[in-house]
Design a protein around this motif. Structure first.
Motif, PDB file in Angstrom:
ATOM      1  N   PHE A  88       0.825  -1.200   0.000  1.00 16.57           N
ATOM      2  CA  PHE A  88       0.000   0.000   0.000  1.00 16.57           C
ATOM      3  C   PHE A  88       0.864   1.257   0.000  1.00 16.57           C
ATOM      4  O   PHE A  88       0.631   2.188  -0.765  1.00 16.57           O
ATOM      5  N   TYR A  89       1.888   1.282   0.844  1.00 17.35           N
ATOM      6  CA  TYR A  89       2.693   2.486   0.976  1.00 17.35           C
ATOM      7  C   TYR A  89       3.714   2.650  -0.136  1.00 17.35           C
ATOM      8  O   TYR A  89       4.344   3.703  -0.236  1.00 17.35           O
ATOM      9  N   LYS A  90       3.912   1.645  -0.999  1.00 18.51           N
ATOM     10  CA  LYS A  90       4.781   1.816  -2.163  1.00 18.51           C
ATOM     11  C   LYS A  90       4.202   2.848  -3.116  1.00 18.51           C
ATOM     12  O   LYS A  90       4.934   3.612  -3.730  1.00 18.51           O
ATOM     13  N   GLN A  91       2.890   2.870  -3.256  1.00 11.88           N
ATOM     14  CA  GLN A  91       2.262   3.771  -4.204  1.00 11.88           C
ATOM     15  C   GLN A  91       1.378   4.820  -3.542  1.00 11.88           C
ATOM     16  O   GLN A  91       0.598   5.481  -4.201  1.00 11.88           O
ATOM     17  N   TYR A  92       1.524   5.024  -2.246  1.00 13.89           N
ATOM     18  CA  TYR A  92       0.714   5.995  -1.518  1.00 13.89           C
ATOM     19  C   TYR A  92       1.358   7.370  -1.593  1.00 13.89           C
ATOM     20  O   TYR A  92       2.540   7.533  -1.311  1.00 13.89           O
ATOM     21  N   ASP A  93       0.577   8.366  -1.961  1.00  9.40           N
ATOM     22  CA  ASP A  93       1.059   9.740  -2.015  1.00  9.40           C
ATOM     23  C   ASP A  93       0.309  10.536  -0.950  1.00  9.40           C
ATOM     24  O   ASP A  93      -0.870  10.858  -1.116  1.00  9.40           O
ATOM     25  N   ALA A  94       1.001  10.861   0.131  1.00  5.61           N
ATOM     26  CA  ALA A  94       0.359  11.532   1.262  1.00  5.61           C
ATOM     27  C   ALA A  94      -0.085  12.948   0.896  1.00  5.61           C
ATOM     28  O   ALA A  94      -1.144  13.403   1.335  1.00  5.61           O
ATOM     29  N   VAL A  95       0.701  13.641   0.087  1.00  5.33           N
ATOM     30  CA  VAL A  95       0.351  15.012  -0.295  1.00  5.33           C
ATOM     31  C   VAL A  95      -0.908  15.009  -1.153  1.00  5.33           C
ATOM     32  O   VAL A  95      -1.815  15.833  -0.955  1.00  5.33           O
ATOM     33  N   LYS A  96      -0.993  14.078  -2.070  1.00  2.00           N
ATOM     34  CA  LYS A  96      -2.181  13.965  -2.919  1.00  2.00           C
ATOM     35  C   LYS A  96      -3.420  13.649  -2.073  1.00  2.00           C
ATOM     36  O   LYS A  96      -4.491  14.240  -2.271  1.00  2.00           O
ATOM     37  N   GLU A  97      -3.269  12.768  -1.116  1.00  2.00           N
ATOM     38  CA  GLU A  97      -4.374  12.403  -0.223  1.00  2.00           C
ATOM     39  C   GLU A  97      -4.788  13.598   0.643  1.00  2.00           C
ATOM     40  O   GLU A  97      -5.975  13.852   0.845  1.00  2.00           O
ATOM     41  N   PHE A  98      -3.808  14.342   1.152  1.00  2.00           N
ATOM     42  CA  PHE A  98      -4.102  15.522   1.958  1.00  2.00           C
ATOM     43  C   PHE A  98      -4.865  16.559   1.135  1.00  2.00           C
ATOM     44  O   PHE A  98      -5.858  17.121   1.596  1.00  2.00           O
ATOM     45  N   ASN A  99      -4.408  16.798  -0.079  1.00  2.00           N
ATOM     46  CA  ASN A  99      -5.090  17.779  -0.934  1.00  2.00           C
ATOM     47  C   ASN A  99      -6.518  17.349  -1.250  1.00  2.00           C
ATOM     48  O   ASN A  99      -7.426  18.177  -1.280  1.00  2.00           O
ATOM     49  N   ALA A 100      -6.738  16.074  -1.467  1.00  2.00           N
ATOM     50  CA  ALA A 100      -8.086  15.575  -1.747  1.00  2.00           C
ATOM     51  C   ALA A 100      -8.996  15.769  -0.533  1.00  2.00           C
ATOM     52  O   ALA A 100     -10.146  16.199  -0.671  1.00  2.00           O
ATOM     53  N   MET A 101      -8.484  15.491   0.669  1.00  2.00           N
ATOM     54  CA  MET A 101      -9.282  15.675   1.878  1.00  2.00           C
ATOM     55  C   MET A 101      -9.514  17.162   2.152  1.00  2.00           C
ATOM     56  O   MET A 101     -10.590  17.556   2.599  1.00  2.00           O
ATOM     57  N   ARG A 102      -8.516  17.995   1.863  1.00  2.00           N
ATOM     58  CA  ARG A 102      -8.684  19.430   2.065  1.00  2.00           C
ATOM     59  C   ARG A 102      -9.740  19.982   1.123  1.00  2.00           C
ATOM     60  O   ARG A 102     -10.592  20.780   1.520  1.00  2.00           O
ATOM     61  N   GLU A 103      -9.739  19.539  -0.119  1.00  2.00           N
ATOM     62  CA  GLU A 103     -10.741  19.979  -1.089  1.00  2.00           C
ATOM     63  C   GLU A 103     -12.148  19.506  -0.695  1.00  2.00           C
ATOM     64  O   GLU A 103     -13.127  20.180  -0.972  1.00  2.00           O
ATOM     65  N   ALA A 104     -12.217  18.342  -0.053  1.00  2.00           N
ATOM     66  CA  ALA A 104     -13.514  17.806   0.373  1.00  2.00           C
ATOM     67  C   ALA A 104     -14.036  18.498   1.634  1.00  2.00           C
ATOM     68  O   ALA A 104     -15.176  18.287   2.022  1.00  2.00           O
ATOM     69  N   GLY A 105     -13.203  19.319   2.284  1.00  2.00           N
ATOM     70  CA  GLY A 105     -13.630  20.040   3.473  1.00  2.00           C
ATOM     71  C   GLY A 105     -13.535  19.233   4.748  1.00  2.00           C
ATOM     72  O   GLY A 105     -14.246  19.514   5.709  1.00  2.00           O
ATOM     73  N   VAL A 106     -12.665  18.265   4.782  1.00  2.00           N
ATOM     74  CA  VAL A 106     -12.515  17.427   5.972  1.00  2.00           C
ATOM     75  C   VAL A 106     -11.871  18.211   7.111  1.00  2.00           C
ATOM     76  O   VAL A 106     -12.255  18.078   8.264  1.00  2.00           O
ATOM     77  N   PHE A 107     -10.910  19.045   6.786  1.00  2.00           N
ATOM     78  CA  PHE A 107     -10.168  19.784   7.806  1.00  2.00           C
ATOM     79  C   PHE A 107     -10.818  21.137   8.062  1.00  2.00           C
ATOM     80  O   PHE A 107     -11.255  21.817   7.147  1.00  2.00           O
ATOM     81  N   GLU A 108     -10.835  21.543   9.322  1.00  2.00           N
ATOM     82  CA  GLU A 108     -11.395  22.839   9.668  1.00  2.00           C
ATOM     83  C   GLU A 108     -10.345  23.942   9.558  1.00  2.00           C
ATOM     84  O   GLU A 108     -10.672  25.093   9.295  1.00  2.00           O
ATOM     85  N   SER A 109      -9.084  23.629   9.768  1.00  2.00           N
ATOM     86  CA  SER A 109      -8.053  24.650   9.802  1.00  2.00           C
ATOM     87  C   SER A 109      -7.346  24.854   8.456  1.00  2.00           C
ATOM     88  O   SER A 109      -6.587  25.788   8.305  1.00  2.00           O
ATOM     89  N   ALA A 110      -7.559  23.961   7.503  1.00  2.00           N
ATOM     90  CA  ALA A 110      -6.914  24.087   6.191  1.00  2.00           C
ATOM     91  C   ALA A 110      -7.976  24.409   5.162  1.00  2.00           C
ATOM     92  O   ALA A 110      -8.900  23.633   4.946  1.00  2.00           O
ATOM     93  N   ARG A 111      -7.836  25.547   4.541  1.00  2.00           N
ATOM     94  CA  ARG A 111      -8.812  25.950   3.539  1.00  2.00           C
ATOM     95  C   ARG A 111      -8.459  25.354   2.184  1.00  2.00           C
ATOM     96  O   ARG A 111      -7.287  25.122   1.896  1.00  2.00           O
TER      97      ARG A 111
END
Length: 76
Positions: free
Chosen positions: A49-72
């Motif tokens: 799983f972690y061979k092809q996992y991109d944490a930055v891409k995942e973070f950006n997707a969650m940020r765009e979905a509005g998961v985080f309150e402190s990251a616009r």
């Protein structure tokens, strides 16, 4: 005819000499079976799983979905 008295002296030690090695052997066998049937495949799955996992891409997707309150989202 009467029954012979049971030998009580040293009975615990005698039973332990028989059962203790069996208990240790079975526990080691169970631990080895668990290691090779559960933990090793799980470690392999995490590595795959972690061979092809991109944490930055995942973070950006969650940020765009509005998961985080402190990251616009970057659009604001």
């Amino acid at each position: 005819m009467s029954l012979a008295k049971p030998v009580m002296r040293g009975l615990l030690g005698k039973r332990l000499r028989f059962h203790l090695p069996i208990a240790f052997g079975l526990s080691i066998l169970a631990a080895a079976a668990f290691k090779y049937t559960v933990t090793e495949p799980r470690k392999q799955a995490y590595a795959e799983f972690y061979k092809q996992y991109d944490a930055v891409k995942e973070f950006n997707a969650m940020r765009e979905a509005g998961v985080f309150e402190s990251a616009r989202p970057s659009g604001d």
